[in-house]
Design a protein around this motif. Sequence first.
Motif, short mmCIF file in Angstrom:
data_model
loop_
_atom_site.label_atom_id
_atom_site.label_comp_id
_atom_site.label_asym_id
_atom_site.label_seq_id
_atom_site.Cartn_x
_atom_site.Cartn_y
_atom_site.Cartn_z
N ARG A 55 -13.91 -21.12 25.37
CA ARG A 55 -13.18 -22.32 24.53
C ARG A 55 -12.46 -23.06 25.92
NH1 ARG A 55 -9.36 -20.06 20.93
NH2 ARG A 55 -11.08 -19.32 19.58
N ASP A 56 -12.64 -24.20 25.70
CA ASP A 56 -11.99 -24.95 26.66
C ASP A 56 -12.40 -24.59 28.17
OD1 ASP A 56 -10.40 -26.38 24.68
OD2 ASP A 56 -8.89 -24.82 24.59
N ALA A 57 -13.73 -24.90 28.22
CA ALA A 57 -14.00 -24.08 29.60
C ALA A 57 -13.92 -24.98 30.64
CB ALA A 57 -15.63 -23.95 29.59
N THR A 58 -13.26 -24.33 31.79
CA THR A 58 -13.10 -24.95 33.15
C THR A 58 -13.59 -24.05 34.25
OG1 THR A 58 -11.00 -24.74 33.35
CG2 THR A 58 -11.66 -26.57 32.39
N LYS A 59 -13.74 -24.36 35.30
CA LYS A 59 -14.08 -23.39 36.57
C LYS A 59 -12.81 -22.56 36.78
CE LYS A 59 -14.71 -24.97 40.78
NZ LYS A 59 -13.74 -24.41 41.55
N LYS A 60 -11.73 -23.29 36.55
CA LYS A 60 -10.43 -22.27 37.06
C LYS A 60 -10.27 -21.29 35.89
CE LYS A 60 -5.40 -22.80 37.86
NZ LYS A 60 -4.43 -23.96 37.85
N ARG A 61 -10.31 -21.60 34.58
CA ARG A 61 -10.23 -20.76 33.47
C ARG A 61 -11.22 -19.51 33.42
NH1 ARG A 61 -7.71 -20.90 28.48
NH2 ARG A 61 -8.91 -20.30 26.55
N MET A 62 -12.50 -19.77 33.90
CA MET A 62 -13.44 -18.74 34.03
C MET A 62 -13.15 -18.03 35.20
SD MET A 62 -15.86 -17.53 32.48
CE MET A 62 -16.63 -15.97 32.93
N GLN A 63 -12.59 -18.57 36.33
CA GLN A 63 -12.69 -17.66 37.35
C GLN A 63 -11.28 -16.72 36.96
OE1 GLN A 63 -14.17 -17.86 40.68
NE2 GLN A 63 -13.41 -15.87 40.64
N GLY A 64 -10.39 -17.12 36.11
CA GLY A 64 -9.32 -16.40 35.55
C GLY A 64 -9.86 -15.13 34.99
N VAL A 65 -10.75 -15.65 34.09
CA VAL A 65 -11.40 -14.35 33.41
C VAL A 65 -12.08 -13.58 34.05
CG1 VAL A 65 -13.47 -14.00 31.79
CG2 VAL A 65 -11.93 -15.84 31.02
N ALA A 66 -12.69 -14.00 35.11
CA ALA A 66 -13.29 -12.88 36.20
C ALA A 66 -12.61 -12.09 36.72
CB ALA A 66 -14.30 -13.89 37.00
N ASN A 67 -11.56 -12.73 37.38
CA ASN A 67 -10.34 -11.96 38.16
C ASN A 67 -9.64 -10.91 37.56
OD1 ASN A 67 -11.20 -13.73 40.33
ND2 ASN A 67 -9.26 -14.91 40.03
N ILE A 68 -9.34 -11.10 36.28
CA ILE A 68 -8.76 -10.29 35.29
C ILE A 68 -9.69 -9.20 34.98
CG2 ILE A 68 -7.55 -9.95 32.96
CD1 ILE A 68 -6.61 -12.73 33.29
N SER A 69 -10.95 -9.28 34.59
CA SER A 69 -12.00 -8.23 34.39
C SER A 69 -12.05 -7.46 35.54
CB SER A 69 -13.32 -8.92 33.84
OG SER A 69 -13.12 -9.83 32.78
N ILE A 70 -12.12 -8.26 36.87
CA ILE A 70 -12.31 -7.31 37.80
C ILE A 70 -11.19 -6.42 38.31
CG2 ILE A 70 -12.89 -7.44 40.31
CD1 ILE A 70 -14.52 -9.75 39.85
#
Length: 472
Positions: free
Chosen positions: A279-294
């Motif tokens: 939702r409300d997809a941006t590159k910065k937001r998805m990178q945040g998803v990736a960083n937290i997951s990793i």
Amino acid sequence: MELQKMNGHSRDDGFDELAEHEEFLPHKAGAKKETHFTDFEGKTSFGMSIFNLSNAIMGSGILGLAYAMSNTGIILFILLLICIAILSAYSIHLLLKSAGVVGIRAYEQLGNRAFGPPGKVLAAVIITIHNIGAMSSYLFIVKSELPLVIQAFLSKHENTGEWYLNGNYLIIIVSALIILPLALMRQLGYLGYTSGFSLSCMVFFLISVIYKRFNIACPFGDDHHNQTSFHDHVHINATDDQCEAKMFTVNSQTAYTIPILAFAFVCHPEVLPIYTELRDATKKRMQGVANISIMAMFVMYLLTALFGYLTFYGNVESELLHTYSRVDPLDVLVLCVRLAVLVAVTLTVPVVLFPIRRALLQILFADKPFSWAIHIGIAFCLLFLVNLLVILVPSIRDIFGLIGATSAPSLIFILPGIFYIRIVPEEQEPLLSRTKITAACFAALGFVFMVMSLSFIIIDWSTGESRSGGGH
């Protein structure tokens, strides 16, 4: 067409965001734009996306990390784990940057933009092979572990041949009743709830590992070494100082650690599908998803490896749960942990299946609208194929070790690096710019990993030794 539109914009810091809003987000009513395979408004929350990506990262390899630490020492293992986590996050950054430039959120379409139809087919084939291998490894765990759990709950001392203790029947039942219904969901985001439950099972596993550290005394004696093994590959690292933690160590198995850790962070086929549905997809937001997951998986991996190793030291085996069972085969907590791990890997299979289906759709049905018949048919055929492999192939670890040695470095290092170099326009970043040189070195590192992994497997096969540890 898309590149021509982009060439009309100034190359400033807001370029990626501008491209994302032009290509990724729904246009105002009446606006004309070319329809892409992934064009729809994402509805998955930030938290659910983290659950899905974390579940995609989490693999059966977590059971082998304590053994990997015993072959490197604590300090060297931590340094390697940090390096692999950072490289994985950087790899996702390259993928998202490439996707932002061309307005595409499908791995296969990035391959098409970079190298035309051959690139599209290559990406789809690598994703399919890798994820079929991952699904097979998960179901192989179900095949080998679920009969033992049922046998223990029924207080049976040995398998007497009943159908409900036959692993082949059990994986068919689990696939039909649990995995297939979840795999039929149209959007990956809906699996956030099952992903969250799957991760909860692995957290329970971690808590149990920490608890057991303070309830198992060292030395253990030799009694448990004489127990019958339920696994094909059992390795006991008996040493003179069995209860001494090593900071740095090198032995014949140390070289496997880097491939094991690299495979443990493979989630790249799932990144772009999750990005599409965010939702409300941006590159910065998805990178945040990736960083937290990793980061979350880094902590889980580190704690599992550390406390597992500090429980058994030199006696830790290639599968951590099996080591506990050999100390006390009737331990109720270990039995519950086994069940939790079974639930976790079972609920991970549908998440891994989604990118394979998307890859097949990109190759075979790219120009066709959504069809429930195709959607269901691909899921059914994939599960049928994977079940067949798990039932018929006895040495599945070696076969998919070979697949993992080629596909995992490709997905983490090689493809993101070369896609970035090819896709990002030279007027935005020259070929000899620092970022493109870094991406080229990153891809080269993937080739090194691939050659190294294949070499270790071939050496093991030629000497008749069994590969230890676990992949993703």
